[in-house]
Design an enzyme around this catalytic site. Structure first.
Site, short mmCIF file in Angstrom:
data_model
loop_
_atom_site.label_atom_id
_atom_site.label_comp_id
_atom_site.label_asym_id
_atom_site.label_seq_id
_atom_site.Cartn_x
_atom_site.Cartn_y
_atom_site.Cartn_z
N GLU A 89 1.22 -1.32 0.03
CA GLU A 89 0.17 -0.23 0.39
C GLU A 89 1.10 1.07 -0.17
O GLU A 89 1.02 1.60 0.83
CB GLU A 89 -1.01 -0.12 1.16
CG GLU A 89 -1.88 0.76 0.99
CD GLU A 89 -2.10 2.23 2.11
OE1 GLU A 89 -1.43 3.25 1.16
OE2 GLU A 89 -2.23 2.69 3.14
N CYS B 66 -1.78 8.46 2.94
CA CYS B 66 -1.31 8.56 0.88
C CYS B 66 -2.31 9.00 0.64
O CYS B 66 -2.32 9.29 -1.09
CB CYS B 66 -0.69 6.85 1.63
SG CYS B 66 -2.00 6.34 2.42
N GLU C 186 4.03 13.82 -4.65
CA GLU C 186 3.46 13.37 -3.58
C GLU C 186 4.33 13.70 -1.92
O GLU C 186 6.07 13.82 -2.41
CB GLU C 186 3.74 12.11 -2.81
CG GLU C 186 2.84 11.15 -1.88
CD GLU C 186 2.28 10.01 -0.81
OE1 GLU C 186 3.28 9.17 -1.27
OE2 GLU C 186 1.14 9.70 -0.25
#
Lengths: 472, 310
Positions: free
Chosen positions: A253, A287, A383
């Site tokens: 993940e 996330c 990110e």
């Protein structure tokens, strides 16, 4: 002026020891070295934590292997009892855990108390319920566990990620060796105490602390049958490479760069809340954070004005103050990464932060929004993992979908419109594991979570989350 | 919007009101709940208690009201805590029109406002002429604030022009008196309706928008008040006219009142933290505020027998 006086949650409820060992085979044992964990809000050291080297990891895996024989043969009903017991203890000690989480991680107590801890307990309760019903989960009449799970978790939701990993693994009959992040090991070690309190058989849960090398030793250990990782895409790639060619099952993940799409017919006031919750929840260390705001041009000005007004009311400061909305950045390293990307952003787009006084000590970053961002800008692609929002505009639904999908990631997305048919149509076209409609960052143990593309593979949570821990 | 207001028709009002952004009920209620978790302690609590006290419209709206009861209510409004000379008076006393002369006499020479409900309160089911006469009588008798009710039936039937014209006519009948328009949010059923009714009342000339009569359940709720605070905030942005908000009914504890003040502070902004712009329609709330005030001052709770019943 209505100034809110300090309202700190008392830290005295939690007893932080000067040093912590590794939790192997039901006991705390010495490691091969030690490292310090600090309070990111003050930079003060909290405790010394044992460092696990390859030999320690080997012992932990051996303990898990030994415990697996009995644990996997235990009737599901009995495993469920242990998990229910752990869930109840987590609830009973939730205030203590919430305070410790805020101290070690920097997140506001409001969130650790009202979001993290309730979800942690809910996860254990949920998978406790599955333990004796695995034959009805759609994986055959009597699905078997995999064996020893090596689990590596991040620092953004230390205890919640632990719950996501350990609860389904144990419910399915696996035993685990878990490595918490090196900056946030304390709640995992308190969880180890809870395992003792619940009389969980020794070796079923083992916790080894350390940094990347410890994680690598765990993931590469031949005695590990299943690897579960939550963290950066970069490390996820390394793990995928290292387990290639082995029999290990893997779930990853990883990162995200979620689009939060605001259509002109959205409930604007609630959408603004959703934007704020999407990117400033947990300092943006999420996330699935809604880090790219896609707003329809016809309402862009109105939405941005409202957003800025709302951001001006965000309270940044002491994580233990019950009125704090945004706490500390977890580490100096993360702070410098956020700063670096924000500087790049400043050269590309317009930067804005509300006036806010940041504490002198500790790691802090003011909530920030970049306007005039385009897909070509780095802050729209990479990110940032911090309280930094990039705002892009679109004219048509098709353009919104195209821009939303134009990223190597695919973890989550948000759609805001009062039109039900549009929600369904757009959600269907978004390549993201989770699509939230008229809300954002909502989690539930019954709902599977996971990514498309570089956001990883496998699902956690819900019935789907069982698959990762069963030999199917 | 000015063009809309020079000669509104039902069609233009409808187009405008239905063009307002929708309200997501789940999101609105979550926002209200999260504001409710603010922890207001020590100095900020003292400030909030005093402010809430100064915002109270001390109310009695019973069929059984007598001149004696109204006089004692007025005495309490003027000096809520006889043992504490520092204790400020409340904002206003709110009574039925028939009691206005009594209250006017009792409040004469003070800064406490005198509010009267009017327009066939609480149902509003009377001919317009009766409502206007009701209003004028209250103003003539000394009320400087009028709390009117809207025709919820007309609103729900989509007859916005009817509601608009009624409010405008009552506003005219008020003369110099301030007009509070009661939406009776508990009967409007949806948040979208509450937002539309807020705008309709503001456009028609309300000085204040008020949630409820107190005779219908649910009365004031935090999400409803939050929504109305958004409406006055946006109305000021768009027209330059500032409107007040008054939640009424069901706010009984200091803890609740403080949640409302936090909401005012963070939604409409500090500009509304003033009895001129925010009021609590309440009766039992006052004693709890006094008790909490005394607790902060003395360090201990005195108990309900130490507060006057009226």
């Amino acid at each position: 002026m209505f100034e809110y006086a300090p309202a700190p949650e008392s830290a005295s409820i939690v007893d932080i020891k000067p040093s912590y060992g590794l939790f192997i085979d039901g006991q705390f044992v010495d490691g091969s070295g030690a490292f310090k964990t600090i309070n990111p809000a003050t930079e003060e050291p909290l405790a010394e934590v044992a460092l696990a080297d390859a030999g320690d990891v080997d012992k932990a895996v051996a303990a898990a292997r030994k415990a697996f024989k009995k644990w996997s043969k235990l009737p599901g009903k009995e495993r469920g009892k242990y998990l229910f017991r752990i869930a109840r203890i987590l609830q009973e000690r939730s205030r203590e855990l919430a305070v410790l989480e805020s101290i070690d991680n920097g997140k506001p107590i409001k969130e650790s108390r009202d979001v993290d801890l309730p979800l942690v307990a809910a996860h254990f309760f949920y998978y406790a319920g599955w333990a004796d019903k695995l034959g009805y989960a759609g994986f055959g009449p009597d699905p078997k566990p995999i064996g020893v799970a090596g689990q590596v978790i991040p620092w953004n939701f230390p205890l919640l990620m632990l719950a996501w990993k350990i609860a389904p693994a144990l419910a399915c009959g696996n035993t685990v060796v878990l490595k918490p992040a090196e900056t946030t090991p304390l709640t995992a070690l308190l969880f180890a105490e809870i395992c003792q309190q619940a009389d969980l058989p020794p070796g079923v849960v083992n916790i080894v602390t350390g940094a990347g090398e410890t994680g690598s030793a765990l993931v590469n250990h031949p005695g590990v049958d299943k690897v579960a990782f939550t963290g950066s895409t970069e490390v996820g790639r390394m793990i995928a490479r290292s387990v290639a060619g082995t029999n290990k099952k893997v779930t990853l993940e990883l990162g995200g760069k979620a689009a939060n799409i605001i259509f002109e017919d959205a409930p604007i006031d609630q959408a603004v809340e959703g934007i704020v919750n999407g990117i400033f929840f947990n300092q943006g260390h999420v996330c699935c954070a809604g880090s790219r705001l896609l707003v329809q041009e016809s309402v862009a000005e109105e939405v941005l004005d409202s957003l800025k007004r709302r951001m001006a009311t965000l309270r940044v400061g002491d994580p233990l103050d019950k009125n704090t909305d945004i706490g500390a950045i977890n580490s100096a390293e993360q702070l410098s990464r956020i700063r670096a990307l924000a500087e790049i952003g400043e050269s590309e787009a317009d930067r804005w932060s509300p006036p806010c006084e940041l504490p002198a000590k500790g790691f802090w970053f003011a909530p920030t929004v970049f306007t005039g961002v385009t897909q070509a800008h780095r802050i729209a692609q990479e990110e940032i993992f911090g309280p930094v929002l990039s705002v892009l505009t679109f004219r048509t639904p098709a353009e919104a979908v195209e821009k939303a999908n134009n990223t190597p990631y695919g973890l989550s997305a948000g759609v805001w419109t009062e039109k039900g048919s549009r929600i369904l149509k757009i959600a269907d076209k978004l390549r993201a594991g989770v699509v939230w409609a008229n809300t954002f960052n909502k989690f539930d143990p019954t709902s599977p979570f996971g990514g498309y593309k570089e956001s990883g593979y496998g699902r956690e949570g819900g019935r789907h989350g069982l698959e990762a821990y069963l030999n199917v | 919007m000015t063009a809309l207001l020079t000669s509104p028709t039902n069609a233009t009002l409808r187009a405008f009101l239905h063009g307002l952004p929708g309200v997501d009920a789940v999101g609105l209620e979550q926002r209200a709940a999260s504001l409710g978790t603010r922890s207001i302690k020590t100095t900020s609590k003292a400030y909030a208690l005093d402010l809430a006290l100064r915002m109270v419209d001390l109310t009695t709206l019973e069929g059984a009201d007598t001149p004696g009861k109204v006089r004692s209510l007025c005495a309490k409004a003027l000096r809520p805590d006889p043992s504490d000379p520092e204790c400020p008076p409340v904002a206003a006393v709110c009574v039925y029109p028939s009691m206005v002369p009594v209250a006017a006499e009792a409040l004469k020479g003070s800064k406490v406002h005198l509010a009267s409900v009017a327009t066939a309160f609480p149902s509003g089911q009377a001919p317009l002429q009766v409502k206007l006469d009701d209003t004028r009588a209250a103003v003539q008798a000394g009320a400087d604030e009028i709390d009117m009710v809207i025709s919820r039936g007309a609103f729900l039937a989509g007859d916005y022009l009817h509601v608009y014209e009624e409010i405008a006519a009552v506003r005219e009948a008020c003369g110099d008196a301030h007009l509070k328009v009661i939406l009776e949010t508990g009967e409007l059923a949806t948040y979208d309706n509450i937002r539309r009714a807020s705008w309709l009342a503001m456009m028609a000339g309300a000085h204040f928008i008020k949630t409820s009569t107190g005779k219908v359940s649910p009365a004031a709720t935090l999400p409803t008040t939050l929504l109305m605070l958004e409406a006055v905030r946006d109305y000021l942005d768009q027209t330059g006219t500032k409107i007040g908000v008054k939640p009424a009914g069901g706010i009984r504890t200091s803890k609740d009142a403080i949640k409302y003040l936090v909401t005012v502070n963070e939604i409409a902004g500090p500009g509304w933290l003033d009895p001129d712009w925010f009021r609590f329609g309440a009766s039992t709330l006052l004693n709890d505020l006094l008790m909490q005030r005394a607790k902060l001052r003395t360090g201990h709770y005195s108990g309900p027998d130490y507060m006057t019943v009226d």
